[in-house]
Design an enzyme around this catalytic site. Structure first.
Site, PDB file in Angstrom:
ATOM      1  N   ASP A  30      31.406  34.983  28.496  1.00 54.70           N
ATOM      2  CA  ASP A  30      31.713  34.402  29.997  1.00 54.70           C
ATOM      3  C   ASP A  30      32.771  33.366  29.912  1.00 54.70           C
ATOM      4  O   ASP A  30      32.336  32.229  29.568  1.00 54.70           O
ATOM      5  CB  ASP A  30      30.428  34.287  30.892  1.00 54.70           C
ATOM      6  N   TYR A  35      37.907  26.876  32.972  1.00 53.74           N
ATOM      7  CA  TYR A  35      37.506  26.370  31.830  1.00 53.74           C
ATOM      8  C   TYR A  35      38.452  26.355  30.809  1.00 53.74           C
ATOM      9  O   TYR A  35      38.508  25.473  29.626  1.00 53.74           O
ATOM     10  CB  TYR A  35      36.404  27.535  31.038  1.00 53.74           C
ATOM     11  N   LYS A  60      37.187  34.277  35.581  1.00 48.32           N
ATOM     12  CA  LYS A  60      36.742  34.061  37.059  1.00 48.32           C
ATOM     13  C   LYS A  60      38.136  33.188  37.621  1.00 48.32           C
ATOM     14  O   LYS A  60      38.853  32.665  36.874  1.00 48.32           O
ATOM     15  CB  LYS A  60      35.755  33.251  37.385  1.00 48.32           C
ATOM     16  N   HIS A  93      35.043  32.750  41.703  1.00 54.93           N
ATOM     17  CA  HIS A  93      34.356  31.754  41.211  1.00 54.93           C
ATOM     18  C   HIS A  93      33.391  31.048  42.156  1.00 54.93           C
ATOM     19  O   HIS A  93      32.217  30.501  41.751  1.00 54.93           O
ATOM     20  CB  HIS A  93      35.169  30.648  40.445  1.00 54.93           C
TER      21      HIS A  93
END
Length: 259
Positions: A30, A35, A60, A93
């Protein structure tokens, strides 16, 4: 979709953790645009030698990028960084961009799915009310809702909504970001001969969730996967269920009540 995944939030150099995960049997990773490590996830898959089709990868789109055209561009940019032709699952998200932008973003994900760039689409941090917007607009419902979920924040109304509508629940922060010193967890870890993190992950699995424990340490990645050789009893599950504090138990942003 497999039933246990690796989260890579706040892990800029996540390739070692991803490789350790893949080598010990994980088949779900994930990531997210926020990120900034989609490229490292792709690198780890290539280095692992495991065929791409055997690894379920989630990404996301973050709310500042929401909107129809922005989302189409973001999906392509994610793929370029990832280094493969598709994602298995792509999520909104959070609901923080507002109803209009949320629906534009959802429509774009539907079109990206039609174009073969995404296998399935879903949401994260959505309440039932946010998903109802998608239904009311006449669009397909999400296949997944990824939410903060652990014994102290069980999100019961959202979980019940998802169960009633055939939406799988992925659980982020299942390890409560390491805050696992509660006496109930400690005593159950001793009883079952496991560590407290394994108890928390097993609790999530037995509720039918897909936990996404996060660690940058390869040895911890491996231990988090060692949760399929025991079962928590009904009585002990009830003890863990009783730890729920509702929204007050959240330890992340948990924006499920966004307007």
């Amino acid at each position: 979709m497999t039933i246990l995944g690796l989260g890579v939030f706040e892990n800029d150099e996540c390739a070692p953790a991803c490789l350790a995960a893949l080598q010990c049997g994980y088949r779900l990773i994930d990531t997210a645009r926020y990120y900034k490590n989609e490229d490292r996830v792709g690198k780890a898959i290539r280095e692992s030698g495991i065929p791409r089709e055997e690894v379920f990868v989630v990404s996301k789109i973050y709310h500042p990028e929401h909107g129809y055209e922005n989302t189409l561009a973001a999906v392509q940019d994610s793929l370029d960084k990832f280094g493969y032709e598709y994602f298995d699952l792509y999520l909104i998200h959070s609901p923080l961009s507002g109803k209009e932008k949320r629906l534009e973003t959802w429509r774009a994900l539907i079109d990206a799915k039609k174009a073969g760039k995404i296998k399935s689409i879903g949401v994260s941090n959505y309440s039932g009310r946010h998903i109802d917007e998608i239904r009311d607009a006449g669009y397909e419902l999400p296949s997944v809702n990824q939410i903060e979920l652990h014994p102290f924040c069980q999100q019961r109304p959202i979980v019940a909504y998802c169960a009633a509508n055939g939406i799988a629940v992925q659980a982020y922060s299942p390890l409560v970001q390491g805050r696992l010193d509660d006496p109930v967890l400690v005593s159950l870890a001793q009883k079952y001969g496991k560590d407290v993190g394994q108890i928390a992950i097993r609790w999530s699995l037995q509720h039918g969730h897909v936990p996404l424990p996060k660690s940058a340490r390869p040895e911890r990645v491996v231990s988090n996967s060692q949760v399929f050789d025991f079962e928590i009893s009904t009585e002990d599950m009830a003890q863990l269920d009783a730890l729920d504090k509702g929204g007050d138990g959240a330890i992340t942003w948990n924006p499920v009540e966004a307007p």
